[in-house]
Scaffold this motif. Sequence first.
Motif, PDB file in Angstrom:
ATOM      1  N   GLN A 117      81.642  49.827  52.963  1.00  0.00           N
ATOM      2  CA  GLN A 117      81.141  48.814  53.884  1.00  0.00           C
ATOM      3  C   GLN A 117      81.862  48.922  55.219  1.00  0.00           C
ATOM      4  N   ILE A 118      81.077  48.871  56.301  1.00  0.00           N
ATOM      5  CA  ILE A 118      81.613  48.922  57.662  1.00  0.00           C
ATOM      6  C   ILE A 118      81.081  47.727  58.450  1.00  0.00           C
ATOM      7  N   GLU A 119      81.639  47.547  59.638  1.00  0.00           N
ATOM      8  CA  GLU A 119      81.109  46.554  60.568  1.00  0.00           C
ATOM      9  C   GLU A 119      80.467  47.327  61.711  1.00  0.00           C
ATOM     10  N   TRP A 120      79.202  47.018  61.996  1.00  0.00           N
ATOM     11  CA  TRP A 120      78.425  47.699  63.032  1.00  0.00           C
ATOM     12  C   TRP A 120      78.221  46.737  64.191  1.00  0.00           C
ATOM     13  N   TYR A 121      78.581  47.173  65.411  1.00  0.00           N
ATOM     14  CA  TYR A 121      78.431  46.335  66.602  1.00  0.00           C
ATOM     15  C   TYR A 121      77.657  47.091  67.672  1.00  0.00           C
ATOM     16  N   GLU A 122      76.869  46.338  68.457  1.00  0.00           N
ATOM     17  CA  GLU A 122      76.105  46.908  69.557  1.00  0.00           C
ATOM     18  C   GLU A 122      76.274  46.040  70.796  1.00  0.00           C
ATOM     19  N   GLY A 123      76.010  46.643  71.953  1.00  0.00           N
ATOM     20  CA  GLY A 123      75.997  45.899  73.213  1.00  0.00           C
ATOM     21  C   GLY A 123      77.338  45.292  73.569  1.00  0.00           C
ATOM     22  N   ALA A 124      77.297  44.061  74.093  1.00  0.00           N
ATOM     23  CA  ALA A 124      78.505  43.363  74.537  1.00  0.00           C
ATOM     24  C   ALA A 124      79.487  43.152  73.393  1.00  0.00           C
ATOM     25  N   PHE A 127      73.823  52.784  57.076  1.00  0.00           N
ATOM     26  CA  PHE A 127      72.605  52.193  56.534  1.00  0.00           C
ATOM     27  C   PHE A 127      72.844  50.703  56.331  1.00  0.00           C
ATOM     28  N   HIS A 128      71.851  49.910  56.709  1.00  0.00           N
ATOM     29  CA  HIS A 128      71.889  48.467  56.491  1.00  0.00           C
ATOM     30  C   HIS A 128      71.207  48.204  55.150  1.00  0.00           C
ATOM     31  N   LEU A 129      71.902  47.481  54.282  1.00  0.00           N
ATOM     32  CA  LEU A 129      71.378  47.161  52.957  1.00  0.00           C
ATOM     33  C   LEU A 129      71.114  45.666  52.858  1.00  0.00           C
ATOM     34  N   THR A 130      69.919  45.311  52.428  1.00  0.00           N
ATOM     35  CA  THR A 130      69.615  43.914  52.138  1.00  0.00           C
ATOM     36  C   THR A 130      69.719  43.759  50.629  1.00  0.00           C
ATOM     37  N   ILE A 131      70.529  42.788  50.215  1.00  0.00           N
ATOM     38  CA  ILE A 131      70.810  42.595  48.791  1.00  0.00           C
ATOM     39  C   ILE A 131      70.305  41.231  48.349  1.00  0.00           C
ATOM     40  N   LYS A 132      69.510  41.236  47.287  1.00  0.00           N
ATOM     41  CA  LYS A 132      69.009  39.996  46.686  1.00  0.00           C
ATOM     42  C   LYS A 132      69.169  40.118  45.188  1.00  0.00           C
ATOM     43  N   ASP A 133      69.664  39.056  44.564  1.00  0.00           N
ATOM     44  CA  ASP A 133      69.888  39.043  43.112  1.00  0.00           C
ATOM     45  C   ASP A 133      70.691  40.264  42.667  1.00  0.00           C
ATOM     46  N   THR A 188      65.045  48.683  68.036  1.00  0.00           N
ATOM     47  CA  THR A 188      65.416  47.273  67.930  1.00  0.00           C
ATOM     48  C   THR A 188      66.526  47.163  66.895  1.00  0.00           C
ATOM     49  N   PRO A 189      67.609  46.458  67.228  1.00  0.00           N
ATOM     50  CA  PRO A 189      68.710  46.325  66.275  1.00  0.00           C
ATOM     51  C   PRO A 189      68.272  45.615  64.994  1.00  0.00           C
ATOM     52  N   VAL A 190      68.923  45.962  63.894  1.00  0.00           N
ATOM     53  CA  VAL A 190      68.667  45.291  62.618  1.00  0.00           C
ATOM     54  C   VAL A 190      69.329  43.924  62.708  1.00  0.00           C
ATOM     55  N   PRO A 191      68.568  42.851  62.483  1.00  0.00           N
ATOM     56  CA  PRO A 191      69.157  41.515  62.588  1.00  0.00           C
ATOM     57  C   PRO A 191      70.205  41.286  61.504  1.00  0.00           C
TER      58      PRO A 191
END
Length: 170
Positions: A58-65, A152-158, A29-32
């Motif tokens: 940092q990159i831009e990751w695309y899937e599907g259409a 890698f997808h990074l979620t950043i908070k504070d 399942t793709p990372v939202p």
Amino acid sequence: MKKMVFFTTLMISMLAFVTSANAVGSEYTPVPRSEDTITVMISSLENKNGSLYLQGDQIEWYEGAEADQKFLEHETDIGDMTHAPDGYYIVNDQEKLESFEIDPNAQVLMQLYDHDGTYEGVDVKWNEEVSLTKFLAIYQNNNLLDVSTFPFHLTIKDHKVVKIVQQYIP
């Protein structure tokens, strides 16, 4: 005969139930996308002044259409190709390393890595949670599979990375 039909039906029903129960989380399942999530190629992980930092581009990751659209926009010599090979496309218009501090309690989810030093142990386990310490060991172990080649997808908070998710590449 009725008992045999009942037993067979019961066994098929149980098998279907077990199969569907194991299927939860067993597919890609793709990372939202979200405002606090970015995708990077990690270049290094290092301790500085008692904190762990990640250097990444940092990159831009695309899937599907969306990947197909970006592929057609960015590639010029593609012949009669009409879509991104393998269903994904990466855009990196500006190579620039950035430093991100990792929260010591960051959640890490891996898709594919060397579990036990054997080729058989290099298998996909979708969103397998590992400790940050184990992630560091996985990242440094490139004998059979080099996970630094994965986004890698990074979620950043504070201003700290609180979640790291390896992006599977087919």
